[in-house]
Design an enzyme around this catalytic site. Structure first.
Site, PDB file in Angstrom:
ATOM      1  N   LYS A 126      71.839  29.042 -23.187  1.00 41.88           N
ATOM      2  CA  LYS A 126      72.079  28.435 -21.878  1.00 41.88           C
ATOM      3  C   LYS A 126      73.415  27.715 -21.927  1.00 41.88           C
ATOM      4  O   LYS A 126      73.763  27.110 -22.947  1.00 41.88           O
ATOM      5  CB  LYS A 126      70.970  27.416 -21.565  1.00 41.88           C
ATOM      6  CG  LYS A 126      70.842  27.112 -20.094  1.00 41.88           C
ATOM      7  CD  LYS A 126      70.129  28.239 -19.374  1.00 41.88           C
ATOM      8  CE  LYS A 126      70.176  28.079 -17.885  1.00 41.88           C
ATOM      9  NZ  LYS A 126      69.439  29.169 -17.205  1.00 41.88           N
ATOM     10  N   VAL A 234      65.021  36.260  -2.382  1.00 40.51           N
ATOM     11  CA  VAL A 234      63.985  37.025  -3.093  1.00 40.51           C
ATOM     12  C   VAL A 234      62.807  37.280  -2.160  1.00 40.51           C
ATOM     13  O   VAL A 234      62.286  38.400  -2.084  1.00 40.51           O
ATOM     14  CB  VAL A 234      63.506  36.271  -4.356  1.00 40.51           C
ATOM     15  CG1 VAL A 234      62.370  37.032  -5.025  1.00 40.51           C
ATOM     16  CG2 VAL A 234      64.647  36.063  -5.334  1.00 40.51           C
TER      17      VAL A 234
HETATM   18  P1  NAD Z   1      67.190  31.204  -1.965  1.00 40.07           P
HETATM   19  O1  NAD Z   1      67.931  29.931  -1.961  1.00 40.07           O
HETATM   20  O2  NAD Z   1      67.778  32.388  -1.262  1.00 40.07           O
HETATM   21  O3  NAD Z   1      65.722  30.995  -1.340  1.00 40.07           O
HETATM   22  C1  NAD Z   1      64.985  29.822  -1.419  1.00 40.07           C
HETATM   23  C2  NAD Z   1      64.539  29.489   0.003  1.00 40.07           C
HETATM   24  O4  NAD Z   1      63.574  28.464  -0.043  1.00 40.07           O
HETATM   25  C3  NAD Z   1      65.695  28.990   0.869  1.00 40.07           C
HETATM   26  O5  NAD Z   1      65.788  29.780   2.036  1.00 40.07           O
HETATM   27  C4  NAD Z   1      65.293  27.548   1.196  1.00 40.07           C
HETATM   28  O6  NAD Z   1      65.691  27.137   2.481  1.00 40.07           O
HETATM   29  C5  NAD Z   1      63.790  27.612   1.063  1.00 40.07           C
HETATM   30  N1  NAD Z   1      63.139  26.342   0.757  1.00 40.07           N
HETATM   31  C6  NAD Z   1      63.556  25.325  -0.039  1.00 40.07           C
HETATM   32  N2  NAD Z   1      62.633  24.347  -0.081  1.00 40.07           N
HETATM   33  C7  NAD Z   1      61.601  24.751   0.677  1.00 40.07           C
HETATM   34  C8  NAD Z   1      60.353  24.180   1.019  1.00 40.07           C
HETATM   35  N3  NAD Z   1      59.979  22.977   0.544  1.00 40.07           N
HETATM   36  N4  NAD Z   1      59.525  24.871   1.835  1.00 40.07           N
HETATM   37  C9  NAD Z   1      59.878  26.083   2.319  1.00 40.07           C
HETATM   38  N5  NAD Z   1      61.077  26.669   2.036  1.00 40.07           N
HETATM   39  C10 NAD Z   1      61.921  26.020   1.216  1.00 40.07           C
HETATM   40  O7  NAD Z   1      66.888  31.529  -3.481  1.00 40.07           O
HETATM   41  P2  NAD Z   1      66.341  32.893  -4.097  1.00 40.07           P
HETATM   42  O8  NAD Z   1      67.480  33.614  -4.718  1.00 40.07           O
HETATM   43  O9  NAD Z   1      65.488  33.577  -3.105  1.00 40.07           O
HETATM   44  O10 NAD Z   1      65.446  32.340  -5.280  1.00 40.07           O
HETATM   45  C11 NAD Z   1      64.186  31.771  -5.018  1.00 40.07           C
HETATM   46  C12 NAD Z   1      63.632  31.176  -6.294  1.00 40.07           C
HETATM   47  O11 NAD Z   1      63.505  32.184  -7.276  1.00 40.07           O
HETATM   48  C13 NAD Z   1      64.533  30.108  -6.923  1.00 40.07           C
HETATM   49  O12 NAD Z   1      63.717  29.134  -7.539  1.00 40.07           O
HETATM   50  C14 NAD Z   1      65.282  30.877  -8.006  1.00 40.07           C
HETATM   51  O13 NAD Z   1      65.700  30.032  -9.047  1.00 40.07           O
HETATM   52  C15 NAD Z   1      64.223  31.847  -8.459  1.00 40.07           C
HETATM   53  N6  NAD Z   1      64.753  33.076  -9.047  1.00 40.07           N
HETATM   54  C16 NAD Z   1      65.569  33.874  -8.346  1.00 40.07           C
HETATM   55  C17 NAD Z   1      66.045  35.049  -8.923  1.00 40.07           C
HETATM   56  C18 NAD Z   1      66.937  35.966  -8.150  1.00 40.07           C
HETATM   57  O14 NAD Z   1      67.099  37.125  -8.563  1.00 40.07           O
HETATM   58  N7  NAD Z   1      67.516  35.534  -7.030  1.00 40.07           N
HETATM   59  C19 NAD Z   1      65.678  35.405 -10.235  1.00 40.07           C
HETATM   60  C20 NAD Z   1      64.807  34.560 -10.940  1.00 40.07           C
HETATM   61  C21 NAD Z   1      64.352  33.393 -10.332  1.00 40.07           C
END
Ligand code: NAD
Length: 436
Positions: A126, A234
């Protein structure tokens, strides 16, 4: 020198600069403890040897300073038995040095486990750039300098750590890192990278949901109800995967009004088969989604959302989502879920496809890449479905939580050396360390 852990990052930067600007701590097999490459760091080495929460025989920790920006850099290498220590670069403000170190140590261990359970030939690492209080951190020119510096720092580690995107860092930042090091993955498609991993992540999580349903004898996803927190990147792709599998109902809460409008508009434009979908606007503190009766609850927003209060609200047999670090306290909350009879798929088992998507960028690009696709099947030994079932079965068989079962399986896989390069990372570290 004592009290280093309590220093704020600026105070530590002053100390580090006064001692030459570099610090290395490493696990010494002969002495059976962490050792520092200079006496002023002995306090940190002793702390790393004695801490059992976040430190697990980490092979090395490297600290440095950006030559122009003066920012504190960290590279944390948990293990390189399966290959180079790979993991994202977090750009974040921290209050104390101890917080920086704990985050890097904990997250690098997590990366070892995630990659090992995904069957990747990578170790765990990391990176951290500590955001300075007065830095113009959103300014593109400053960021380019900063990430180029971090690339240089990574180059100096001779490939024992491979960096990537993480919280606070974006594709443009990885392009800057790539200007000064080859030891980076998740670079933009314009320079040969794999691009946005969210579609693959979503598909992987859905495979994990299928495995959990299968484990509980609840059949396939067709007709089921899925509740999710967050309708971001996602989650958007996950909705498409679930619609394609004929789920009955999806309820998602989302705090961003713009995102709610965007998802609703897309679904009405593109259609959603026979699935009934409700995207609800929620306030940030609104926890009602946790009480939604469903077959699978998917935390798809932020981490730390499963705590005693929300776990008591759940009306689902399965928790399986994309968010990282879903448990607020991972020494308590997996047990609370198990006590409620809920099958919890540990986040790093379900959401592995982000790292998988970019892990093998240097091996070239293939349409419908079999090295990716096999993760979505049900036959390969390391497929998401197969590993998820293995974790749930082991937990049930041994009467342990699913997190413990996943960690045990991952730790076993972490001990298997890379089939070609063996434990080469250890040799690289030996070459980097100034023995006292
Ligand atoms: P993103 O920021 O596009 O989506 C997260 C969404 O959650 C946002 O639209 C935000 O407005 C919403 N949100 C935040 N707090 C909230 C709440 N209390 N209630 C309802 N909605 C809320 O991020 P992402 O890329 O979709 O990733 C989502 C999660 O998955 C993150 O924790 C990320 O670390 C994890 N993750 C993502 C990937 C990837 O490929 N993008 C891979 C592994 C893990």
């Amino acid at each position: 020198m004592s009290g280093l852990l309590e220093l704020d990052p600026e105070g530590f930067i002053d100390q580090l600069r006064a001692h030459g600007g570099r610090a290395t701590l490493y696990w010494d097999d002969a002495q059976g403890k962490m050792v520092a490459d200079a006496p002023w760091l002995d306090e940190l080495a002793a702390w790393m040897t004695s801490d059992t929460r976040d430190v697990h025989h980490h092979e090395a920790v490297f600290l440095g300073i950006g030559p122009e920006t003066g920012a504190l850099f960290g590279a944390f290498v948990h293990a390189t038995v399966r290959g180079q220590g790979a993991g994202g670069l977090r750009f974040w403000p921290y209050a104390r040095l101890e917080d920086v170190l704990r985050d890097g140590l904990r997250l690098s261990l997590g990366m070892s486990r995630k990659s090992a359970l995904a069957g990747l030939w990578w170790g765990g690492g990391k990176g951290i750039i500590v955001r300075r209080p007065d830095a113009p951190w959103q300014d593109p020119t400053y960021r380019r300098t900063l990430y180029r510096e971090y690339g240089g720092f990574t180059t100096s580690l001779r490939g024992v750590y491979i960096t990537a995107e993480d919280v606070g860092s974006g594709p443009a930042d990885m392009a800057s890192v790539f200007e000064t090091t080859r030891y980076v993955t998740c670079v933009p498609p314009a320079v040969g990278g794999s691009g946005n991993p969210s579609a693959a992540t979503a598909k992987g999580v859905v495979c994990a949901m299928e495995a959990a349903l299968d484990h509980l004898g609840r059949g396939e996803l067709r007709g089921k109800t899925i509740a999710m927190q967050g309708a971001g990147n996602v989650a958007g792709f996950m909705i498409d995967e679930l619609v394609a599998r004929g789920v009955g109902r999806i309820i998602a809460t989302e705090i961003s009004a713009d995102r709610v409008a965007e998802v609703r508009a897309r679904l009405s434009r593109e259609g959603h088969g026979s699935t009934s979908i409700e995207i609800r606007q929620a306030a940030p503190g609104d926890r009602q989604i946790f009480a939604e009766p469903c077959d699978v609850f998917a935390p798809n927003a932020l981490g730390g959302v499963l705590d005693p209060e929300t776990i008591a609200m759940l009306q689902t047999p399965i928790v399986c989502g994309a968010a990282n670090n879903q448990l607020l306290d991972d020494r308590r909350d997996d047990r609370l879920l198990a006590e409620r009879g809920i099958a919890y798929v540990p986040d790093f088992v379900a959401n592995r496809m982000g790292i998988v998507n970019c892990a093998n960028e240097q091996y070239g690009q293939v349409d419908g890449d079999p090295a990716i696709e096999r993760h979505f099947g049900r036959t390969w030994d390391n497929a998401v479905f197969v590993v998820t079932k293995r974790v749930l079965e082991r937990a049930a068989r041994e009467g342990i939580t699913t997190s413990r079962a996943a960690n045990a399986l991952a730790d076993e896989a972490c001990r298997v050396p890379h089939p070609i390069w063996g434990h080469r990372g250890r040799t690289i570290i030996d070459g980097l360390v100034k023995k006292r």
